[in-house]
Design a protein around this motif. Structure first.
Motif, short mmCIF file in Angstrom:
data_model
loop_
_atom_site.label_atom_id
_atom_site.label_comp_id
_atom_site.label_asym_id
_atom_site.label_seq_id
_atom_site.Cartn_x
_atom_site.Cartn_y
_atom_site.Cartn_z
N THR A 16 0.84 -1.21 0.00
CA THR A 16 0.00 0.00 0.00
C THR A 16 0.87 1.25 0.00
O THR A 16 0.63 2.19 -0.77
CB THR A 16 -0.92 0.00 1.24
OG1 THR A 16 -1.71 -1.18 1.25
CG2 THR A 16 -1.83 1.23 1.23
N ILE A 17 1.88 1.26 0.85
CA ILE A 17 2.80 2.40 0.92
C ILE A 17 3.50 2.59 -0.42
O ILE A 17 3.59 3.72 -0.93
CB ILE A 17 3.83 2.19 2.05
CG1 ILE A 17 3.14 2.25 3.42
CG2 ILE A 17 4.95 3.22 1.97
CD1 ILE A 17 4.02 1.82 4.57
N GLY A 27 -7.95 6.67 -4.07
CA GLY A 27 -9.13 6.37 -3.27
C GLY A 27 -9.18 4.92 -2.85
O GLY A 27 -8.38 4.08 -3.30
N LEU A 28 -10.12 4.61 -1.99
CA LEU A 28 -10.24 3.25 -1.44
C LEU A 28 -10.49 2.23 -2.55
O LEU A 28 -9.87 1.16 -2.57
CB LEU A 28 -11.37 3.23 -0.41
CG LEU A 28 -11.56 1.91 0.35
CD1 LEU A 28 -10.32 1.58 1.16
CD2 LEU A 28 -12.78 2.01 1.27
N THR A 41 -10.15 -4.69 4.04
CA THR A 41 -8.74 -4.88 4.38
C THR A 41 -7.94 -3.61 4.12
O THR A 41 -7.14 -3.18 4.96
CB THR A 41 -8.14 -6.04 3.56
OG1 THR A 41 -8.84 -7.25 3.89
CG2 THR A 41 -6.66 -6.21 3.87
N VAL A 42 -8.17 -3.00 2.96
CA VAL A 42 -7.46 -1.77 2.62
C VAL A 42 -7.80 -0.67 3.60
O VAL A 42 -6.93 0.09 4.03
CB VAL A 42 -7.78 -1.33 1.18
CG1 VAL A 42 -7.12 0.01 0.87
CG2 VAL A 42 -7.32 -2.38 0.18
N HIS A 43 -9.06 -0.59 3.98
CA HIS A 43 -9.49 0.45 4.92
C HIS A 43 -8.80 0.28 6.27
O HIS A 43 -8.38 1.26 6.90
CB HIS A 43 -11.01 0.41 5.10
CG HIS A 43 -11.53 1.54 5.93
ND1 HIS A 43 -11.79 1.42 7.28
CD2 HIS A 43 -11.81 2.84 5.61
CE1 HIS A 43 -12.22 2.57 7.76
NE2 HIS A 43 -12.25 3.46 6.76
N THR A 47 -6.33 3.00 7.90
CA THR A 47 -6.67 3.52 9.23
C THR A 47 -5.47 3.38 10.17
O THR A 47 -5.14 4.30 10.93
CB THR A 47 -7.88 2.77 9.81
OG1 THR A 47 -9.01 2.96 8.96
CG2 THR A 47 -8.21 3.29 11.21
N SER A 48 -4.81 2.22 10.09
CA SER A 48 -3.64 1.99 10.93
C SER A 48 -2.51 2.96 10.58
O SER A 48 -1.90 3.57 11.48
CB SER A 48 -3.15 0.55 10.74
OG SER A 48 -1.99 0.32 11.50
#
Length: 268
Positions: A16-17, A27-28, A41-43, A47-48
């Motif tokens: 993701t990074i 966007g998501l 999972t992506v959300h 969030t983390s």
């Protein structure tokens, strides 16, 4: 066979990074599609990362992007690399002498990473390189300069681990032909990227070897082809090798007699 990350969640976080670093705000739905993960999972990942201030969300577009916290980490890593401070005056001088962009790179696995760069001050032309960006070894001047310090077996291993493909019409993708270039680098003391990585851009490079037992380093001069024509290659090489010699003296390296015997016209 590619090794599987034993901690899957870490792999997903870093993918993701890396995607946000490469492609910018997303966007998501886009992240879910490109990373092949469900939205939930992506959300959770976002969030983390957001809780730790590594990711921020635009309240209007709802897109996610990386925060400047990563820049702080990158700067801390670079600050610990003494070769940058040591070599900086020399690569700045080399840029002033040649009027072109000069890079300092460090070996990183099967790639090289730009760890410092001095832009050509007089030019409106800006190269795509940037500090922190990786470059393949097989199609770059710095890469060939670094590989020439290694054994043939090690070079073959790196070649087989690399994603070899043509970036331009001039990229060498045949190993036998590539090894011929490596032998020329060893003989001449410098390497050349003849539009192999970026069309219209040439580069001459030389290895600095290792520094305090760390990975190998190299320096290069890059310029648009029309400012580095065949009849000026010897000028760039002479300036490059002089700076290389002085950097090595500064770091305490001892060069053999062979390092001073370069045929700067051998490529042409």
């Amino acid at each position: 066979m590619e090794e599987k990350n034993p901690i899957q969640v870490s792999e997903r976080i870093f993918h993701t990074i890396e995607y946000l670093a490469c492609c910018g705000p997303a966007g998501l739905a886009e992240l879910s599609r490109e990373l092949h993960l469900n939205k939930a999972t992506v959300h959770r990942i976002l969030t983390s990362l957001g809780c730790m201030d590594y990711v921020k969300q635009d309240p209007e577009t709802l897109k996610y992007s990386l925060s400047f916290k990563f820049c702080g980490i990158a700067n801390q890593i670079l600050a610990q690399n003494n070769i940058i401070d040591l070599a900086r005056p020399y690569i700045k001088e080399l840029s002033e002498q040649t009027g072109e962009t000069v890079h300092l790179v460090q070996m990183d696995g099967i790639q090289a990473v730009y760890i410092d760069k001095v832009e050509a001050s007089h030019s409106s032309v800006r190269l795509v390189s940037m500090v922190g960006k990786s470059i393949p070894l097989y199609c770059s001047g710095v890469g060939k300069a670094l590989l020439a310090d290694m054994t043939d077996d090690r070079i073959r291993t790196i070649w087989e681990q690399s994603d070899i493909h043509k970036l331009t019409d001039y990229t060498v993708t045949d190993f036998k032909t590539f090894m011929k270039l490596i032998r020329e680098v060893r003989q001449n003391g410098y390497a050349m990227d003849n539009e192999e990585n970026e069309l219209g851009v040439r580069c001459v490079a030389a290895s600095l070897g290792s520094f305090h037992g760390e990975a190998g380093y190299a320096i290069s001069v890059s310029a648009p082809k029309d400012r580095m024509p065949d009849d000026r290659i010897s000028f760039f090489v002479t300036q490059l090798l002089d700076i290389r010699q002085r950097v090595l003296q500064e770091t305490g390296h001892i060069l053999g007699d062979q390092s001073c015997k370069h045929d700067v016209d051998s490529y042409f």
